[in-house]
Design a protein around this motif. Sequence first.
Motif, PDB file in Angstrom:
ATOM      1  N   ALA A 115       3.951   1.573   5.906  1.00 24.07           N
ATOM      2  CA  ALA A 115       4.762   1.385   4.701  1.00 24.07           C
ATOM      3  C   ALA A 115       3.866   0.981   3.539  1.00 24.07           C
ATOM      4  N   ALA A 116       4.188   1.486   2.344  1.00 24.30           N
ATOM      5  CA  ALA A 116       3.333   1.247   1.179  1.00 24.30           C
ATOM      6  C   ALA A 116       3.260  -0.236   0.831  1.00 24.30           C
ATOM      7  N   ASP A 117       4.289  -0.988   1.204  1.00 20.14           N
ATOM      8  CA  ASP A 117       4.289  -2.407   0.844  1.00 20.14           C
ATOM      9  C   ASP A 117       4.004  -3.317   2.043  1.00 20.14           C
ATOM     10  N   ALA A 118       3.487  -2.732   3.130  1.00 18.46           N
ATOM     11  CA  ALA A 118       3.162  -3.553   4.303  1.00 18.46           C
ATOM     12  C   ALA A 118       2.013  -4.494   3.949  1.00 18.46           C
ATOM     13  N   GLY A 174      -0.577 -11.799   3.224  1.00 14.24           N
ATOM     14  CA  GLY A 174       0.106 -11.183   2.095  1.00 14.24           C
ATOM     15  C   GLY A 174      -0.686 -10.087   1.407  1.00 14.24           C
ATOM     16  N   PHE A 175      -1.951  -9.914   1.799  1.00  8.02           N
ATOM     17  CA  PHE A 175      -2.774  -8.856   1.191  1.00  8.02           C
ATOM     18  C   PHE A 175      -2.203  -7.495   1.588  1.00  8.02           C
ATOM     19  N   LEU A 176      -2.155  -6.575   0.639  1.00  7.18           N
ATOM     20  CA  LEU A 176      -1.575  -5.258   0.910  1.00  7.18           C
ATOM     21  C   LEU A 176      -2.415  -4.491   1.931  1.00  7.18           C
ATOM     22  N   LEU A 177      -1.764  -4.034   2.996  1.00  6.90           N
ATOM     23  CA  LEU A 177      -2.491  -3.242   3.997  1.00  6.90           C
ATOM     24  C   LEU A 177      -3.041  -1.954   3.383  1.00  6.90           C
ATOM     25  N   ALA A 178      -2.318  -1.406   2.404  1.00  2.81           N
ATOM     26  CA  ALA A 178      -2.794  -0.165   1.769  1.00  2.81           C
ATOM     27  C   ALA A 178      -4.113  -0.420   1.030  1.00  2.81           C
TER      28      ALA A 178
END
Lengths: 350, 350
Positions: free
Chosen positions: B6-9, B107-111
């Motif tokens: 997911a883009a917000d994961a 909380g860092f974006l996986l993307a």
Amino acid sequence: MSLSRAADARVELAHGAGGRASAELISGLFARHFANEWLLRGDDGAALPGLAPGDRLVLATDSHVVSPLFFPGGDIGCLAVHGTLNDVAMMGARPLWLAAAFILEEGFLLADLERIVISMARAAQESGAPIVTGDTKVVERGKGDGVFITTTGAGALAAEKNIGGAAARVGDVLLVSGTIGDHGMTILNARQGLDTLSAGMDFASAVVSDTAALWPLVEALGAANVEIHVLRDPTRGGLGATLNEIAAQSRAGLRLEERDIPVSPAVAASCEFLGLDPLYLANEGKLLLLCPEADAPRALEVMRGHPLGRNAAAIGRVVEDARGFVEMRTRTGGRRLIDWLAGDPLPRIC
Amino acid sequence: MSLSRAADARVELAHGAGGRASAELISGLFARHFANEWLLRGDDGAALPGLAPGDRLVLATDSHVVSPLFFPGGDIGCLAVHGTLNDVAMMGARPLWLAAAFILEEGFLLADLERIVISMARAAQESGAPIVTGDTKVVERGKGDGVFITTTGAGALAAEKNIGGAAARVGDVLLVSGTIGDHGMTILNARQGLDTLSAGMDFASAVVSDTAALWPLVEALGAANVEIHVLRDPTRGGLGATLNEIAAQSRAGLRLEERDIPVSPAVAASCEFLGLDPLYLANEGKLLLLCPEADAPRALEVMRGHPLGRNAAAIGRVVEDARGFVEMRTRTGGRRLIDWLAGDPLPRIC
């Protein structure tokens, strides 16, 4: 050049800037305590002797972010040395060299940093693996948490050894070198102030981290010609996570006997009090060994004869199971699936 | 097992706990992009081939805390690969292997993490030094800053080479492989939003980080039989700090010619606008070389014939000076002492 020795001197951004303050921090603290010919040369890396002919090179790296930084039995400094050296040793390799990289938070007490550095220096000295190169960065207040230490170990692996998580064979016996959960419970106690909470209960204060360098135990097993298939230190995620990793890597099942798994009375009592499972608590000075059944008694004898393995025990065996399940026969005779750890019961354990 | 696409994961504490989420992060991200036989084995370290007979082992380590994480010309990922490989190369050693340790903030974006990992993978691939082992820790929100990456490089050094900061000799010529200050000015622009501030001025947008792996240039110098005394990449603290280090290590003086030091027009304009000195700005793809005067013309020719050294120049020489002073003759014929950097004009540059 000199570093402030004032009791309230703190890390400043300039200590990470590569200028005079950086040079003072390096000469006044790191080089002073880690002193060895490679580090003192002051280059960007260390040029070390080569390996013996036929030896393979083993590398392992670990960042250490344990909180709190100081705890009964150790601190982030000796932990950062032991943790990484143990990863090298768990490959069956003799640890030779260490690199250490510090991420310091602006405002961190230099006196605390020095305590940590002295602890690292002692641990490295005892382990025979000097800290030969390093790095220091400083981040602004609120962008770190005191100090994070990443250590990298290099070791030499005799070419004929083939140890790894995928090498477990059906019939192998699983041994653990001592009581489990000591490090994890120590950190939990230190963090939660359990000593205070549990005034009147004296089990919490009896728990001490087991942080230690395991190579001497591995060396003793090798000297006794124990055929080692798998070596692993059950750190984060504890026995439960580590055994699931091995089962998955080896595509085999593991069957444990709960009554054989050594747990200290203090850790057992704390676990009961807090509703925690020692199987998922971290260890920092214990190893798991998988070896052929014929070698298990000798392995146990060697471990029990060594200070690091006094409470060693055989706790299970490898069975054919393509699903890679880890199952435990409980004390009451029931069966329990030891699943992968889900979530994080205890962040920043190491 | 699968990692959320997911883009917000976002990074969760569980990704650092050593359980199922950790395994998913490793298999879905790190192993996927860094894919090589050692990493895929999934052990706590990597068992690598040994060195060639007679070769020495070189180790170098660097934590990377650059802010912002993405900047014109690169990101923390390729920077973490180049920075450490360059420290290995500056010892005169061929980089062979890399270890990478991540400290992620909850909380860092996986993307964003994946972009960084892909950039690291590409840089490692281009450099021929695979990332063979690693580690991931997660700290709570507010206890880190997105991602810190510590890389450690191992390399092989031909036994006869003796390169180091202490090896400068009186009469040696100092060469730099290209324009200075590009990386430092890029980070400053990216951080201060200078592009916005200076609408109408187009110099800021022309500045791009020079981050690059320098071993090919070192190899070319070696192939041309240039006698290398000192190699150093002027990163944090820039030329000013690095030359002071060399002068101190070699107990000699350095004399520079300002007019010969290459600075791009964009960096020069930005420096003038901001009142900064390019001598103290970081570089991430430049090397300093000290070699005998007789070899300097050949070294310059080799560098200028290589994409990494097109703007190489001879900028000074080593003189007898027990105080270890670095002095520069300015464009106007004056003399200026190039002192150690005091304080930190630009924190978290690398």
